[in-house]
Write a protein that holds these residues in place. Structure first.
Motif, short mmCIF file in Angstrom:
data_model
loop_
_atom_site.label_atom_id
_atom_site.label_comp_id
_atom_site.label_asym_id
_atom_site.label_seq_id
_atom_site.Cartn_x
_atom_site.Cartn_y
_atom_site.Cartn_z
N THR B 98 0.79 -1.31 0.07
CA THR B 98 0.21 0.08 -0.06
C THR B 98 0.94 1.34 -0.04
O THR B 98 0.68 2.22 -0.79
CB THR B 98 -0.90 0.00 1.32
N ALA B 99 1.70 1.31 0.89
CA ALA B 99 2.64 2.24 0.91
C ALA B 99 3.31 2.62 -0.52
O ALA B 99 3.50 3.69 -0.98
CB ALA B 99 3.84 2.05 1.86
N ALA B 100 3.82 1.62 -0.98
CA ALA B 100 4.55 1.57 -2.37
C ALA B 100 3.58 2.20 -3.51
O ALA B 100 3.97 3.12 -4.14
CB ALA B 100 5.04 0.26 -2.80
N VAL B 101 2.27 1.86 -3.46
CA VAL B 101 1.31 2.16 -4.50
C VAL B 101 0.85 3.59 -4.27
O VAL B 101 1.26 4.71 -5.24
CB VAL B 101 0.15 1.32 -4.55
N PHE C 75 9.08 2.74 5.30
CA PHE C 75 10.20 3.66 5.38
C PHE C 75 10.90 3.69 4.23
O PHE C 75 11.33 4.51 3.49
CB PHE C 75 11.08 3.86 6.55
N LEU C 76 11.60 2.50 4.07
CA LEU C 76 12.70 2.49 2.86
C LEU C 76 11.82 2.52 1.60
O LEU C 76 12.29 3.07 0.74
CB LEU C 76 13.11 0.95 2.92
N ILE C 77 10.85 1.99 1.57
CA ILE C 77 10.14 2.14 0.22
C ILE C 77 10.01 3.65 -0.12
O ILE C 77 10.18 4.09 -1.25
CB ILE C 77 8.70 1.34 0.13
N GLY C 106 14.86 -1.17 -4.59
CA GLY C 106 15.01 -1.18 -6.13
C GLY C 106 13.56 -1.67 -6.53
O GLY C 106 13.30 -1.01 -7.78
N PHE C 107 12.72 -2.13 -5.85
CA PHE C 107 11.39 -2.91 -6.21
C PHE C 107 10.76 -1.16 -6.12
O PHE C 107 9.80 -0.80 -7.00
CB PHE C 107 10.98 -3.53 -5.02
N ALA C 108 10.63 -0.58 -5.01
CA ALA C 108 10.26 0.74 -4.95
C ALA C 108 10.53 1.53 -6.31
O ALA C 108 9.69 2.41 -6.79
CB ALA C 108 10.48 1.35 -3.70
N ASN C 109 11.84 1.59 -6.62
CA ASN C 109 12.36 2.55 -7.59
C ASN C 109 11.62 1.85 -8.92
O ASN C 109 11.12 2.80 -9.89
CB ASN C 109 13.90 2.21 -7.70
N SER C 110 11.44 0.86 -9.17
CA SER C 110 11.11 0.18 -10.38
C SER C 110 9.40 0.54 -10.64
O SER C 110 8.76 0.27 -11.53
CB SER C 110 11.39 -1.04 -10.64
N MET C 111 8.75 0.66 -9.41
CA MET C 111 7.41 1.17 -9.49
C MET C 111 7.22 2.64 -9.89
O MET C 111 6.40 3.11 -10.78
CB MET C 111 6.58 0.97 -8.26
N VAL C 112 8.15 3.46 -9.29
CA VAL C 112 7.68 4.76 -9.24
C VAL C 112 8.33 5.39 -10.60
O VAL C 112 8.00 6.63 -11.23
CB VAL C 112 8.06 5.58 -8.08
N ALA C 113 9.49 5.02 -11.16
CA ALA C 113 10.25 5.54 -12.27
C ALA C 113 9.38 5.40 -13.45
O ALA C 113 9.17 6.54 -14.15
CB ALA C 113 11.66 4.68 -12.42
N PRO C 114 8.67 4.36 -13.75
CA PRO C 114 7.86 4.18 -15.06
C PRO C 114 6.81 5.29 -14.92
O PRO C 114 6.35 5.83 -15.72
CB PRO C 114 7.58 2.81 -15.31
N ALA C 115 6.29 5.27 -13.52
CA ALA C 115 5.06 6.21 -13.41
C ALA C 115 5.34 7.49 -13.71
O ALA C 115 4.63 8.38 -14.22
CB ALA C 115 4.54 5.80 -11.88
#
Lengths: 350, 117, 157
Positions: B98-101, C75-77, C106-115
């Motif tokens: 949820t945080a990530a989204v 927090f890391l995300i 890295g997972f967080a980055n690969s979500m937000v970068a294309p967005a």
């Protein structure tokens, strides 16, 4: 077929001239070793536009309009415009042409677009279908990166063989009449540049599937076209002061030299590659530049100006393209390469 | 000692990732998938739990740790019935997802991409 | 194969392609395996240590281990996504490689970068869809595997 030589080469008896040209590059390219040859260097890669696609489109528009202005012609005197870029459905070119109301033919040859448009433009002039033609090509790091690779802000590692899509555009005016470059002819003795021969290339696929080995994938096509050009015209590498390939990059350049040597052609003194020339080593682009704009901007900046000044007499320009798509590489297909050669000369005007 | 193991195990997993990047042609999403699935499978086989006990965040922060959380949620849920067995994975990772989204959406609204120099 | 079929399948022969690939290899500089791995090791290790430190801090404040762990992940995300938005993450990624790519950052980055990249394509089909363009496969595969594991453990009890 009186205008065809050998298997693949055209000659142009009318000798279309290049009478105006303009090169625009982005910020990073403007810090490279070729900076002094470009007409415009952007302070900011957005070029004041909201999307990267619009920025690229504006770059291309500026390049063709400035080339037109320098040729001394008016927009109404242009019979046709041939441009291309890398974005899906030629977005940069079509949206640029939307504003100009000049008959428009969009072409796709990946990074070989510049010489492809030179060849087609020259044929239209030589066939008496046109007297003035606008040609051009563009690429933008940010549009290409998001279409073909990873998002800009993604923290991925680029392998050593990766190339950097140049943010650059080049435009030229081809003409059957001689009208000088107004910016250069002011009281100076400038040479006329003629397009004498062209060798369109075959698609050659060496089976490379790694999209980060683009340069190596295009080398066989480039070498094939160059060798074919020499066979068809009976010329040899010594004939040219300069042989320039489009965007093989640093790795591709070495392979090309090696393969040409293997074919018995010593090109070391005259050969270079636009992708290898574009950036300093310290700019960390790994294997050098790529993209339509890379060869387009160096041909219409560096080569054009040096030829005008009489420093280069005969040059062979070989833009190289990797005809892959995002879908083809996902489906595991190898990368088809292509290369088109154009011979330009300051001699032999009638 | 916790810190030492966290450093070595966490760093070690990153080295495996780096070797995959440098020596194979695997694209980044594939490497992400491999890590998460490997973490989940190892957890299912009972091999990842001891690593988490030993290295704590050194094993949970790297991506296999995400797979571990998913698989652990399902395995714990399995004790409470079938429905909990299939929903447990997402439940266990719901906070992070949820945080990530949500935060990702906000970030994307606020910031624009920049050209590289 | 008849000659006609061969003509239709005019693709490079595998042996030729392999030979060319080998030939190309000698011109291609190798990645700096050792220094890349070293950087990844240290940066990745440090992220894990920092996470452990914060978790211990939270647990001292009276949070359960599970909740503290969840907070640390969140927090890391958020931190990784903020750095991505600020345009710093790609620079860090270039230095540390897998060191920031393998941790949850890295997972967080690969979500937000294309967005961020597809922001101009709108809030629904741009940001909304592209948040999952790189991370989607991870979630799909991860969740599928975990559900299978859950079902297996349910029947094995």
């Amino acid at each position: 077929m009186k205008n065809k030589l050998g298997k693949q080469t055209f000659q142009f008896p009318l000798k279309p001239r290049i009478i105006g040209s303009c090169a625009i590059v982005g910020e990073k390219e403007g810090k490279g070793p070729m900076a002094k040859w470009f007409d415009i260097i952007l302070d900011d890669d957005t070029f004041g536009e909201k999307t990267w696609e619009k920025s690229e489109s504006k770059m291309l528009k500026q390049a063709v309009l400035l080339a037109l202005q320098k040729s001394g012609h008016k927009k109404e005197e242009i019979d046709s415009m041939l441009t291309g870029d890398l974005i899906n459905q030629l977005m940069s070119s079509s949206f640029m042409a939307r504003d100009l109301s000049i008959p428009f033919l969009g072409i796709y040859g990946a990074c070989s677009t510049m010489t492809e448009s030179m060849i087609l433009g020259s044929m239209m002039i030589d066939g008496h279908y046109a007297s003035n033609i606008l040609i051009g090509a563009s690429s933008h790091y940010c549009t290409a990166e998001r279409q073909f690779r990873m998002p800009l802000e993604h923290g991925n590692h680029r392998p050593p063989s990766a190339q950097w899509t140049s943010t650059a555009a080049g435009g030229m005016v081809l003409s059957s009449e001689d009208k000088g470059d107004s910016a250069l002819t002011q009281g100076q003795d400038v040479k006329e540049i003629y397009i004498t021969h062209a060798t369109p290339g075959k698609i050659i696929d060496a089976g490379i599937t790694d999209v980060n080995q683009m340069g190596a994938a295009m080398v066989p096509a480039a070498v094939d076209t160059i060798v074919r050009h020499f066979l068809d015209t009976g010329r040899n590498p010594e004939f040219y002061d300069m042989i320039l390939t489009g965007d093989l990059g640093l790795i591709g350049k070495e392979i090309a030299v090696d393969l040409l040597n293997g074919a018995g052609m010593d090109v070391t003194n005259v050969y270079d590659d636009c992708g290898a020339m574009m950036y300093e080593k310290s700019q960390d682009t790994h294997s050098g530049g790529s993209g339509c704009g890379c060869s387009a901007s160096i041909f219409s900046g560096y080569v054009y100006k040096e030829m005008r000044a009489g420093k280069i007499k005969n040059a062979l320009l070989v833009s190289t393209g990797a005809l892959l798509s995002t879908i083809s590489s996902q489906q595991g297909e190898s990368i088809p390469g292509i290369a088109h050669a154009v011979a330009v000369s300051t001699e032999g005007g009638s | 000692m916790d810190y030492f193991y966290a450093f070595v195990i966490g760093g070690g997993m990153c080295v495996i990732g780096q070797i995959l990047i440098d020596t194979t042609k695997l694209t980044t999403p594939r490497i992400l998938v491999i890590f998460v699935v490997a973490g989940a499978v190892l957890t299912g086989l009972g091999l990842y739990e001891p690593l988490v006990k030993l290295a704590k965040n050194g094993a949970t922060v790297p991506l296999p740790g995400f797979g571990y959380s998913l698989a652990k949620g399902s395995m714990d849920g399995a004790k409470d019935g079938f429905l909990a067995a299939i929903s447990g994975g997402i439940k266990n990772t719901a906070a992070g997802l949820t945080a990530a989204v949500v935060f990702g959406y906000i970030i994307a609204l606020v910031f624009s991409p920049k050209s590289k120099r | 194969m008849t000659s006609k079929e061969k003509e239709l399948n005019n693709k490079p022969e595998k042996e030729v392609a392999k030979k060319y690939e080998q030939y190309v290899k000698q011109f291609t500089p190798r990645p700096k395996y050792f220094s890349n791995s070293l950087k990844a090791f240290f940066v990745g290790g440090l992220i894990c240590i920092a996470a452990l430190y914060v978790q211990n801090l939270l647990m001292d404040k009276g949070l359960s281990e599970k909740n503290a762990g969840a907070y640390v992940t969140v927090f890391l995300i958020c931190l990784a996504q903020l750095l991505t938005g600020l345009g710093v993450f790609d620079t860090i990624g270039k230095f540390a490689g897998a060191g920031v790519f393998v941790p949850i950052t890295g997972f967080a980055n690969s979500m937000v970068a294309p967005a961020i990249e597809y922001k101009k394509e709108g809030p629904v089909l741009g940001i909304g869809a592209k948040l999952f363009s790189l991370a989607g496969p991870v979630l799909v595969c991860g969740i599928t595997v975990s559900a299978i594991i859950g079902i297996i453990s349910y029947f094995m009890q």
